[in-house]
Design a protein around this motif. Structure first.
Motif, PDB file in Angstrom:
ATOM      1  N   LEU A  33       0.817  -1.376  -0.310  1.00 25.15           N
ATOM      2  CA  LEU A  33      -0.017  -0.082   0.189  1.00 25.15           C
ATOM      3  C   LEU A  33       1.193   1.446  -0.256  1.00 25.15           C
ATOM      4  O   LEU A  33       0.456   2.985  -0.629  1.00 25.15           O
ATOM      5  N   ALA A  34       1.851   1.531   0.701  1.00 23.90           N
ATOM      6  CA  ALA A  34       3.297   2.309   0.626  1.00 23.90           C
ATOM      7  C   ALA A  34       3.285   2.105  -0.581  1.00 23.90           C
ATOM      8  O   ALA A  34       3.814   3.794  -1.074  1.00 23.90           O
ATOM      9  N   LEU A  35       3.478   1.655  -1.200  1.00 22.30           N
ATOM     10  CA  LEU A  35       3.904   1.722  -2.597  1.00 22.30           C
ATOM     11  C   LEU A  35       2.877   1.815  -3.818  1.00 22.30           C
ATOM     12  O   LEU A  35       3.302   2.887  -4.596  1.00 22.30           O
ATOM     13  N   CYS A  36       2.229   1.438  -3.129  1.00 22.72           N
ATOM     14  CA  CYS A  36       0.736   2.329  -3.792  1.00 22.72           C
ATOM     15  C   CYS A  36       1.089   3.805  -3.758  1.00 22.72           C
ATOM     16  O   CYS A  36       0.501   4.487  -4.875  1.00 22.72           O
ATOM     17  N   ALA A  37       0.656   4.106  -2.713  1.00 25.20           N
ATOM     18  CA  ALA A  37       0.649   5.894  -2.783  1.00 25.20           C
ATOM     19  C   ALA A  37       1.626   6.399  -3.593  1.00 25.20           C
ATOM     20  O   ALA A  37       1.790   7.189  -3.642  1.00 25.20           O
ATOM     21  N   ALA A  38       3.066   5.514  -3.134  1.00 23.20           N
ATOM     22  CA  ALA A  38       4.635   5.967  -3.764  1.00 23.20           C
ATOM     23  C   ALA A  38       4.213   6.708  -4.937  1.00 23.20           C
ATOM     24  O   ALA A  38       3.980   7.265  -5.806  1.00 23.20           O
ATOM     25  N   ALA A  39       3.646   5.792  -5.548  1.00 22.41           N
ATOM     26  CA  ALA A  39       2.965   5.327  -7.603  1.00 22.41           C
ATOM     27  C   ALA A  39       1.817   6.693  -7.776  1.00 22.41           C
ATOM     28  O   ALA A  39       2.236   7.166  -8.067  1.00 22.41           O
ATOM     29  N   ASP A  40       1.310   6.799  -6.346  1.00 22.61           N
ATOM     30  CA  ASP A  40      -0.566   7.631  -7.033  1.00 22.61           C
ATOM     31  C   ASP A  40       0.590   9.107  -6.901  1.00 22.61           C
ATOM     32  O   ASP A  40       1.146  10.080  -7.475  1.00 22.61           O
ATOM     33  N   VAL A  41       2.228   9.285  -5.949  1.00 21.15           N
ATOM     34  CA  VAL A  41       2.672  10.482  -5.635  1.00 21.15           C
ATOM     35  C   VAL A  41       3.302  11.446  -7.036  1.00 21.15           C
ATOM     36  O   VAL A  41       3.504  12.227  -8.203  1.00 21.15           O
ATOM     37  N   PHE A  42       4.176  10.271  -8.128  1.00 26.64           N
ATOM     38  CA  PHE A  42       4.769  10.179  -9.295  1.00 26.64           C
ATOM     39  C   PHE A  42       3.579  10.829  -9.855  1.00 26.64           C
ATOM     40  O   PHE A  42       4.016  11.610 -11.193  1.00 26.64           O
ATOM     41  N   SER A  43       2.011   9.914 -10.250  1.00 21.29           N
ATOM     42  CA  SER A  43       1.179  10.332 -10.839  1.00 21.29           C
ATOM     43  C   SER A  43       0.435  11.830 -10.152  1.00 21.29           C
ATOM     44  O   SER A  43       0.659  12.942 -11.307  1.00 21.29           O
ATOM     45  N   MET A  85      -0.863   1.155 -12.103  1.00 17.28           N
ATOM     46  CA  MET A  85      -1.571  -0.363 -11.842  1.00 17.28           C
ATOM     47  C   MET A  85      -0.441  -1.851 -11.677  1.00 17.28           C
ATOM     48  O   MET A  85      -0.947  -2.729 -11.330  1.00 17.28           O
ATOM     49  N   VAL A  86       0.727  -1.904 -11.824  1.00 18.15           N
ATOM     50  CA  VAL A  86       1.112  -2.688 -11.477  1.00 18.15           C
ATOM     51  C   VAL A  86       1.756  -2.557 -10.515  1.00 18.15           C
ATOM     52  O   VAL A  86       1.240  -4.204  -9.309  1.00 18.15           O
ATOM     53  N   ALA A  87       1.812  -2.146  -9.309  1.00 16.56           N
ATOM     54  CA  ALA A  87       1.925  -1.710  -7.783  1.00 16.56           C
ATOM     55  C   ALA A  87      -0.488  -2.174  -7.049  1.00 16.56           C
ATOM     56  O   ALA A  87       0.235  -3.044  -6.281  1.00 16.56           O
ATOM     57  N   LEU A  88      -0.810  -1.656  -7.910  1.00 14.99           N
ATOM     58  CA  LEU A  88      -2.370  -2.043  -7.433  1.00 14.99           C
ATOM     59  C   LEU A  88      -2.290  -3.528  -8.100  1.00 14.99           C
ATOM     60  O   LEU A  88      -3.248  -3.179  -6.715  1.00 14.99           O
ATOM     61  N   ALA A  89      -1.942  -4.165  -9.061  1.00 13.94           N
ATOM     62  CA  ALA A  89      -2.768  -5.779  -8.899  1.00 13.94           C
ATOM     63  C   ALA A  89      -1.746  -6.783  -7.460  1.00 13.94           C
ATOM     64  O   ALA A  89      -1.809  -7.213  -7.804  1.00 13.94           O
ATOM     65  N   ALA A  90      -0.517  -6.292  -7.648  1.00 14.32           N
ATOM     66  CA  ALA A  90       0.528  -7.033  -6.617  1.00 14.32           C
ATOM     67  C   ALA A  90      -0.042  -6.607  -4.818  1.00 14.32           C
ATOM     68  O   ALA A  90      -0.372  -7.490  -4.658  1.00 14.32           O
ATOM     69  N   ALA A 169     -12.525   7.510   1.219  1.00 13.24           N
ATOM     70  CA  ALA A 169     -12.101   7.959   0.658  1.00 13.24           C
ATOM     71  C   ALA A 169     -11.667   6.785  -0.323  1.00 13.24           C
ATOM     72  O   ALA A 169     -11.229   7.264  -2.295  1.00 13.24           O
ATOM     73  N   TRP A 170     -11.282   5.407  -0.665  1.00 15.28           N
ATOM     74  CA  TRP A 170     -11.143   5.200  -1.704  1.00 15.28           C
ATOM     75  C   TRP A 170     -12.751   4.513  -2.942  1.00 15.28           C
ATOM     76  O   TRP A 170     -11.971   4.919  -4.120  1.00 15.28           O
ATOM     77  N   VAL A 171     -14.016   5.179  -2.819  1.00 11.95           N
ATOM     78  CA  VAL A 171     -14.812   4.845  -3.673  1.00 11.95           C
ATOM     79  C   VAL A 171     -14.711   6.531  -4.113  1.00 11.95           C
ATOM     80  O   VAL A 171     -14.759   6.534  -5.790  1.00 11.95           O
ATOM     81  N   ILE A 172     -14.095   7.442  -3.416  1.00  9.48           N
ATOM     82  CA  ILE A 172     -14.495   9.060  -3.995  1.00  9.48           C
ATOM     83  C   ILE A 172     -12.952   8.844  -5.513  1.00  9.48           C
ATOM     84  O   ILE A 172     -12.960   8.938  -6.321  1.00  9.48           O
ATOM     85  N   ASP A 206      -6.406   9.147  -3.789  1.00 11.79           N
ATOM     86  CA  ASP A 206      -5.770   7.653  -3.608  1.00 11.79           C
ATOM     87  C   ASP A 206      -4.971   7.710  -2.576  1.00 11.79           C
ATOM     88  O   ASP A 206      -4.876   6.355  -1.802  1.00 11.79           O
ATOM     89  N   ILE A 207      -4.021   8.763  -2.232  1.00 14.53           N
ATOM     90  CA  ILE A 207      -3.434   8.575  -1.906  1.00 14.53           C
ATOM     91  C   ILE A 207      -3.575   8.684   0.119  1.00 14.53           C
ATOM     92  O   ILE A 207      -3.169   7.876   0.705  1.00 14.53           O
ATOM     93  N   VAL A 208      -4.172   8.905  -0.083  1.00 20.55           N
ATOM     94  CA  VAL A 208      -5.379   9.479   1.723  1.00 20.55           C
ATOM     95  C   VAL A 208      -5.602   7.554   1.657  1.00 20.55           C
ATOM     96  O   VAL A 208      -6.022   7.478   2.673  1.00 20.55           O
ATOM     97  N   ALA A 209      -6.436   7.303   0.159  1.00 21.39           N
ATOM     98  CA  ALA A 209      -7.725   5.861   0.596  1.00 21.39           C
ATOM     99  C   ALA A 209      -5.837   4.639   1.611  1.00 21.39           C
ATOM    100  O   ALA A 209      -6.200   4.128   1.963  1.00 21.39           O
ATOM    101  N   ALA A 210      -5.125   4.860   0.452  1.00 11.84           N
ATOM    102  CA  ALA A 210      -3.806   4.285   1.008  1.00 11.84           C
ATOM    103  C   ALA A 210      -3.851   3.888   2.279  1.00 11.84           C
ATOM    104  O   ALA A 210      -3.158   3.262   3.110  1.00 11.84           O
TER     105      ALA A 210
END
Length: 236
Positions: A33-43, A85-90, A169-172, A206-210
């Motif tokens: 989840l931390a990896l997903c948040a980091a990917a979101d920061v990049f996005s 997407m890769v981080a989310l799948a894992a 947060a996730w639904v939003i 999504d960062i908040v949700a993660a």
């Protein structure tokens, strides 16, 4: 002369359903989840760059537009999307395994309040529209079942504030992502820039949700471990 061996009482007399370990999975989910948040920061950075570039075109016309800048901005957005997407799948695979195990443990603690079978903790995520509320209901029942007992032994559900905030947060973030994707199909420059802004907002939520998901996973795992330690439950 034969001697009858002394009787050694069993260490755990509990013979009911056994609890499944979730601590290792919760640590793995937390890191993913931390990896997903980091990917979101990049996005977020990529979308801010794209939004700024489109704003310059909107204000100054295409005379201010450099093809190299546009291609670079587009590559950054695409890279951010692919990494996420890769981080989310894992994360989804490990999270669902943890979620299913937590649901099985909740059935050991309080089978009477589990409204759906444990299989729904997996299948519920893959049902169109139903995924917006089925997993939430399972999470709520698992949360209540794992809450500490009151002093008199009665059930005392812990407040669901953390669970509710994470789910909202996730639904939003999902809604903003769908809206941004729909707006991006327009050929109008202003509409496309608006879609980038919506996607940017979706990334931020999504960062908040993660982050909230991390707290939810750790809290539910802690509650189940604490309740298991209070006995008389056995683990696998």
């Amino acid at each position: 002369m034969s001697h009858t061996p002394a009787f050694t009482p069993p260490r755990n007399l509990y013979v009911g359903p056994r609890l499944k370990p979730t601590k290792g999975l919760s640590l793995a989910v937390t890191m993913l989840l931390a990896l997903c948040a980091a990917a979101d920061v990049f996005s977020v950075v990529a979308h801010v760059n794209m939004y700024r570039l489109l704003g310059g075109v909107s204000d100054g016309g295409f005379a201010s537009y450099a093809v190299e800048d546009g291609e670079r901005a587009d590559r950054l957005v695409g890279l951010g999307s692919n990494v996420y997407m890769v981080a989310l799948a894992a994360t989804a695979v490990v999270f669902i395994v943890w979620f299913h195990r937590s649901r099985k443990n909740a059935e050991v603690f309080a089978p009477d309040i589990q409204g759906r079978r444990a299989g729904w903790a997996i299948g519920g995520w893959f049902i169109p529209l139903g995924s917006l509320w089925i997993p939430h209901g399972i999470a709520s029942a698992s949360w209540d079942a794992s809450s500490p007992a009151a002093a008199d032994g009665s059930r005392r559900a812990a407040p669901r504030t953390l669970l509710t905030a994470w789910w909202a947060a996730w639904v939003i973030s999902l809604v903003l992502g769908k809206l941004g994707s729909a707006l991006s199909r327009s050929d109008d420059l202003d509409a496309y820039r608006q879609s980038v802004g919506v996607m940017l907002a979706g990334d931020a939520v999504d960062i908040v949700a993660a982050v909230l998901a991390i707290f939810f996973v750790r809290k539910l795992t802690h509650m189940q471990r604490t309740k298991a330690a209070a006995g008389p439950y056995a683990t696998v």
